[in-house]
Write an enzyme that holds these catalytic residues in place. Structure first.
Site, PDB file in Angstrom:
ATOM      1  N   VAL A 102      -4.767   2.748   1.098  1.00  0.00           N
ATOM      2  CA  VAL A 102      -4.389   1.597   0.267  1.00  0.00           C
ATOM      3  C   VAL A 102      -4.804   0.279   0.912  1.00  0.00           C
ATOM      4  CG1 VAL A 102      -2.079   1.256   1.227  1.00  0.00           C
ATOM      5  CG2 VAL A 102      -2.516   0.713  -1.170  1.00  0.00           C
ATOM      6  N   ALA A 257      -0.609   6.004   8.836  1.00  0.00           N
ATOM      7  CA  ALA A 257      -0.507   6.259   7.405  1.00  0.00           C
ATOM      8  C   ALA A 257      -1.702   5.648   6.690  1.00  0.00           C
ATOM      9  CB  ALA A 257       0.782   5.683   6.834  1.00  0.00           C
ATOM     10  N   ASP A 258      -2.105   6.305   5.630  1.00  0.00           N
ATOM     11  CA  ASP A 258      -3.136   5.751   4.758  1.00  0.00           C
ATOM     12  C   ASP A 258      -2.531   5.161   3.489  1.00  0.00           C
ATOM     13  OD1 ASP A 258      -6.176   6.592   5.625  1.00  0.00           O
ATOM     14  OD2 ASP A 258      -4.647   7.891   6.488  1.00  0.00           O
ATOM     15  N   ARG A 259      -1.376   5.652   3.109  1.00  0.00           N
ATOM     16  CA  ARG A 259      -0.642   5.033   2.007  1.00  0.00           C
ATOM     17  C   ARG A 259       0.813   5.477   2.068  1.00  0.00           C
ATOM     18  NH1 ARG A 259      -2.599   3.988  -4.078  1.00  0.00           N
ATOM     19  NH2 ARG A 259      -4.599   4.175  -2.999  1.00  0.00           N
ATOM     20  N   ALA A 267       1.182   9.407   2.808  1.00  0.00           N
ATOM     21  CA  ALA A 267      -0.090  10.122   2.893  1.00  0.00           C
ATOM     22  C   ALA A 267      -0.757   9.785   4.214  1.00  0.00           C
ATOM     23  CB  ALA A 267      -0.997   9.735   1.726  1.00  0.00           C
TER      24      ALA A 267
END
Length: 386
Positions: A102, A257-259, A267
């Site tokens: 994100v 974290a990526d999102r 995620a």
């Protein structure tokens, strides 16, 4: 060893280190065009949610800087509408490079908002371009400071938690997944930053990290960073996490974290969910460390997070230096890509990320503080830390 970096800018050049060749070869690639930036992100020559957001922003800045210096001036600087359309098409294009992280979307939305603000202020195209260049560079510059802040928040929280349960708050063992250090950000890192902070303050005994297949971000990149920083560490295969928890005193698992969804579902690199399940089984705190830009309040829970599916062939190949070490004519280690599976497999499941439900997460840390769940609840209220 010199400090590691994922992106460098000097003398008007924008370059990234090709992370596909690390740790055996350090090769910087010049990013000359928007297409170069897109390819670098898509092909994972650069990876890590904060780092790809920084590259996208800096690529826009570099593109506009080149335009301002060009003679004759490019058509998109001819009038405001042309510039707006040109920049918006670039931002939309870059946003599609990797869908799960994100931060990339946050960076493109921030630049789009800055674009509209300058247009609404009635500025001419060249002044608007200058505003965007400043904003883009600021996106990159902000990263290191917030990484240090969140690392301190998370490290201090963990020390206090261990002390509250009768521990000394020192000689801590922390496991991490994937790579979340300087190579994944603009500097210092998120979860690896927490580990670095504990080391710097004399509280860390050892860091443990998974190989993080199939791209081996752990065994290639995290190993390289920890070695460079002289942090005591040990690598383990992804399938060895349960055994580690059974036989060693692990005080926490810290991941990036990526999102992060509004309820705390997170995620991150594939294998994070496995580690969270095992951590819960062994009553080990599971900490997510990520900037505010990683929190997506528009997504209610993990079901709304798109999961990138990588090409099947990537799970069938591994790249590394030849062993025993073989040097080429320039004295560099020779590398090779080999296939470890039979050719022509009918099916390969290769998601790049998984989603860890909030119920398995103990704390979520941003540069604004630490969030924990209320007693008896399975989801987070993230409003105090975003």
């Amino acid at each position: 060893m010199p400090a590691l970096t994922s992106i460098r800018t000097s003398e008007g050049k924008l370059e990234i280190v090709n992370q596909l060749l690390l740790p055996h070869t350090t090769e910087f690639i010049e990013i000359k065009t928007i297409d170069d930036a897109f390819d670098a992100i898509k092909s994972m020559k650069i990876r890590g949610a904060p780092a790809i957001a920084s590259l996208a922003a800096l690529a826009v800045a570099d593109h506009l800087s080149r335009g301002l210096q060009s003679t004759p001036s490019p058509d998109y600087l001819g009038d405001t509408d042309a510039l707006k359309q040109h920049v918006e098409s670039i931002l939309s294009y870059l946003f599609t490079a990797r869908p799960t992280a994100v931060n990339l979307g946050a960076a493109t939305r921030r630049l789009s908002k800055a674009l509209q603000a300058s247009v609404d202020a009635g500025k001419d195209p060249r002044a608007i371009a200058q505003d965007l260049i400043i904003e883009a560079k600021q996106i990159d510059a902000e990263d290191v400071g917030r990484n240090r802040q969140m690392s301190r928040w998370g490290g201090d929280w963990l020390v206090d938690r261990v002390k509250s349960r009768g521990g000394s708050g020192s000689n801590l063992n922390v496991m991490t997944v994937c790579n979340t250090g300087s190579l994944a950000t603009s500097g210092y890192g998120t979860a690896l930053g927490l580990i670095t902070y504990l080391h710097e303050t004399g509280k860390l005994q050892r860091a443990f990290y998974t190989q993080s297949t199939p791209y081996h971000q752990g065994s290639r990149l995290t190993a390289y960073e920890l070695q460079t920083l002289n942090i005591p560490s040990a690598m383990l295969c992804d399938s060895m996490v349960g055994s580690l928890f059974q036989h060693h005193d692990i005080h926490a698992v810290a991941v990036g974290a990526d999102r992060i969804a509004r309820n705390g579902d997170t995620a991150n690199k594939i294998g994070t969910y496995n580690a969270a399940v095992l951590a819960a089984r062994h009553n080990i705190p599971f900490i997510v460390v990520a900037p505010v830009s990683t929190v997506d309040l528009d997504v209610a829970d993990g079901n709304g997070i798109p999961i990138e599916q990588r090409p099947a062939i990537e799970a069938c190949l591994v790249r590394g230096a030849l062993y025993p070490t073989t040097l080429d004519a320039n004295g560099a280690k020779q590398q090779a890509t080999v296939m470890v599976t039979p050719e022509g497999l009918d099916g390969v499941y290769n998601p790049s990320f998984d989603v860890t439900p909030a119920s398995l997460i103990t704390a979520i840390v941003t540069e604004k503080g630490v969030a924990v769940k209320k007693e008896g609840e399975d989801v987070f209220d993230l409003t105090p830390i975003v």
